[in-house]
Structure formats: structure tokens, C-alpha cells
Design a protein around this motif. Structure first.
Motif, PDB file in Angstrom:
ATOM      1  N   ARG A 182      35.009 -40.150 -87.143  1.00 21.42           N
ATOM      2  CA  ARG A 182      33.774 -40.921 -87.247  1.00 21.42           C
ATOM      3  C   ARG A 182      32.830 -39.847 -86.289  1.00 21.42           C
ATOM      4  NH1 ARG A 182      32.421 -46.654 -87.271  1.00 21.42           N
ATOM      5  NH2 ARG A 182      34.554 -46.965 -88.236  1.00 21.42           N
ATOM      6  N   ALA A 183      33.274 -39.940 -85.213  1.00 29.79           N
ATOM      7  CA  ALA A 183      32.389 -38.837 -83.969  1.00 29.79           C
ATOM      8  C   ALA A 183      31.757 -37.507 -84.636  1.00 29.79           C
ATOM      9  CB  ALA A 183      32.972 -39.017 -82.666  1.00 29.79           C
ATOM     10  N   GLY A 184      32.609 -37.043 -85.292  1.00 30.58           N
ATOM     11  CA  GLY A 184      32.408 -35.608 -85.884  1.00 30.58           C
ATOM     12  C   GLY A 184      31.319 -35.775 -87.086  1.00 30.58           C
ATOM     13  N   ALA A 185      31.545 -36.781 -87.857  1.00 26.10           N
ATOM     14  CA  ALA A 185      30.534 -37.266 -88.886  1.00 26.10           C
ATOM     15  C   ALA A 185      29.286 -37.472 -88.459  1.00 26.10           C
ATOM     16  CB  ALA A 185      31.289 -38.433 -89.937  1.00 26.10           C
ATOM     17  N   LEU A 217      30.139 -45.596-102.728  1.00 24.23           N
ATOM     18  CA  LEU A 217      29.415 -46.704-102.146  1.00 24.23           C
ATOM     19  C   LEU A 217      27.917 -46.550-102.249  1.00 24.23           C
ATOM     20  CD1 LEU A 217      29.260 -48.730 -99.590  1.00 24.23           C
ATOM     21  CD2 LEU A 217      28.919 -46.723 -98.077  1.00 24.23           C
ATOM     22  N   GLY A 218      27.521 -45.151-102.087  1.00 25.55           N
ATOM     23  CA  GLY A 218      26.100 -45.167-102.455  1.00 25.55           C
ATOM     24  C   GLY A 218      25.577 -45.290-103.581  1.00 25.55           C
ATOM     25  N   GLU A 219      26.256 -45.162-104.616  1.00 29.13           N
ATOM     26  CA  GLU A 219      26.063 -45.481-106.043  1.00 29.13           C
ATOM     27  C   GLU A 219      26.093 -47.060-106.143  1.00 29.13           C
ATOM     28  OE1 GLU A 219      27.682 -45.246-110.471  1.00 29.13           O
ATOM     29  OE2 GLU A 219      27.976 -43.369-109.160  1.00 29.13           O
ATOM     30  N   THR A 267      35.337 -38.460 -96.306  1.00 30.77           N
ATOM     31  CA  THR A 267      33.987 -38.556 -96.517  1.00 30.77           C
ATOM     32  C   THR A 267      33.190 -39.876 -95.926  1.00 30.77           C
ATOM     33  OG1 THR A 267      34.313 -37.411 -98.568  1.00 30.77           O
ATOM     34  CG2 THR A 267      32.244 -38.556 -98.480  1.00 30.77           C
ATOM     35  N   TYR A 268      32.107 -39.858 -95.129  1.00 28.26           N
ATOM     36  CA  TYR A 268      31.506 -40.638 -94.471  1.00 28.26           C
ATOM     37  C   TYR A 268      29.988 -40.825 -95.070  1.00 28.26           C
ATOM     38  CZ  TYR A 268      34.939 -40.391 -90.824  1.00 28.26           C
ATOM     39  OH  TYR A 268      36.245 -40.510 -90.165  1.00 28.26           O
ATOM     40  N   VAL A 269      29.573 -41.960 -95.187  1.00 27.27           N
ATOM     41  CA  VAL A 269      28.315 -42.197 -95.421  1.00 27.27           C
ATOM     42  C   VAL A 269      27.580 -42.666 -93.877  1.00 27.27           C
ATOM     43  CG1 VAL A 269      26.358 -43.382 -96.420  1.00 27.27           C
ATOM     44  CG2 VAL A 269      28.173 -42.837 -97.813  1.00 27.27           C
ATOM     45  N   GLY A 303      29.529 -46.173 -94.500  1.00 25.47           N
ATOM     46  CA  GLY A 303      30.752 -46.512 -95.313  1.00 25.47           C
ATOM     47  C   GLY A 303      31.672 -45.332 -94.961  1.00 25.47           C
ATOM     48  N   ILE A 304      32.772 -45.530 -95.418  1.00 29.90           N
ATOM     49  CA  ILE A 304      34.074 -44.589 -95.390  1.00 29.90           C
ATOM     50  C   ILE A 304      34.637 -44.456 -96.583  1.00 29.90           C
ATOM     51  CG2 ILE A 304      36.133 -43.881 -94.397  1.00 29.90           C
ATOM     52  CD1 ILE A 304      35.210 -45.357 -91.987  1.00 29.90           C
ATOM     53  N   ASP A 305      34.845 -43.257 -97.310  1.00 30.35           N
ATOM     54  CA  ASP A 305      35.374 -43.074 -98.438  1.00 30.35           C
ATOM     55  C   ASP A 305      36.818 -42.126 -98.309  1.00 30.35           C
ATOM     56  OD1 ASP A 305      36.343 -43.019-101.365  1.00 30.35           O
ATOM     57  OD2 ASP A 305      34.772 -41.548-101.711  1.00 30.35           O
TER      58      ASP A 305
END
Length: 105
Positions: free
Chosen positions: A66-69, A38-40, A3-5, A100-102
């Protein structure tokens, strides 16, 4: 899957109506980064618009890399803008970046 932000900047060249802004937020609500740790913790907003028309959209995206996100985030944001009557000329986007990355292991 990770999961990426992702942050996608842009500019509303001719401004944006409250109705269009609400529509963009509504379409992107399922990708709201507030659903992530991260968002919270960072209190990230889905859509932030400055007085000069510059804006930032932050979305949560699941992807293999990352590129796909980043590509998926641009696709989502472009679609939300288009669905609200804004063309690429009305609201050009800048390069998407990982905020961010989760990772789930």
C-alpha cells in the motif's frame, strides 16, 4: 505484485486551463483506473475537477504494498502536473489513499 487504484486529491489554487487539464489526463492515461475491474464497475474518472478548484486524480498502480502504491501515485500525479507547468504551490496535493485493490494470486 498487486494492482491498486489510488486516489490523490489536490487543489488548483489559480484554476487550470483546458489545455493543462487535457495534458494532465494525456500523461496519466496509461494509469487510467478504467482498465481495472473496480474502475470499470465504479465508473471511476481519471481526473475530476470541481468548480472551486479542488480535484481528484485516480490512478492504477502496481506495487508490492500500500505505501509503495501511494508513493508511486503521488510521484505520477506530481510529474503530470509539473509537466504541464504547475508547481506544488499551484496545485498542492493531499494525502493519497487506496480506493481499491485487485490482488493476483
Amino acid at each position: 505484485m498487486t494492482t491498486y487504484v489510488i486516489t490523490v486529491p489536490g487543489t488548483f489554487v489559480h484554476g487550470v486551463s483546458d489545455e493543462a487539464r487535457a495534458g494532465i489526463e494525456r500523461r496519466l492515461r496509461p494509469q487510467d483506473p478504467k482498465n481495472t475491474d473496480l474502475g470499470e464497475s465504479e465508473e471511476l474518472s481519471l481526473l475530476t475537477v470541481q468548480d472551486d478548484g479542488m480535484f481528484v486524480v485516480r490512478v492504477e498502480v502496481d506495487a508490492d504494498d500500500r505505501a509503495g502504491a501511494e508513493s508511486e501515485a503521488v510521484r505520477l500525479v506530481s510529474g503530470a502536473l509539473r509537466d504541464n507547468g504547475l508547481t506544488d504551490r499551484d496545485a498542492p496535493l493531499g494525502p493519497a489513499v487506496v480506493t481499491g485493490i485487485d490482488s493476483e494470486f
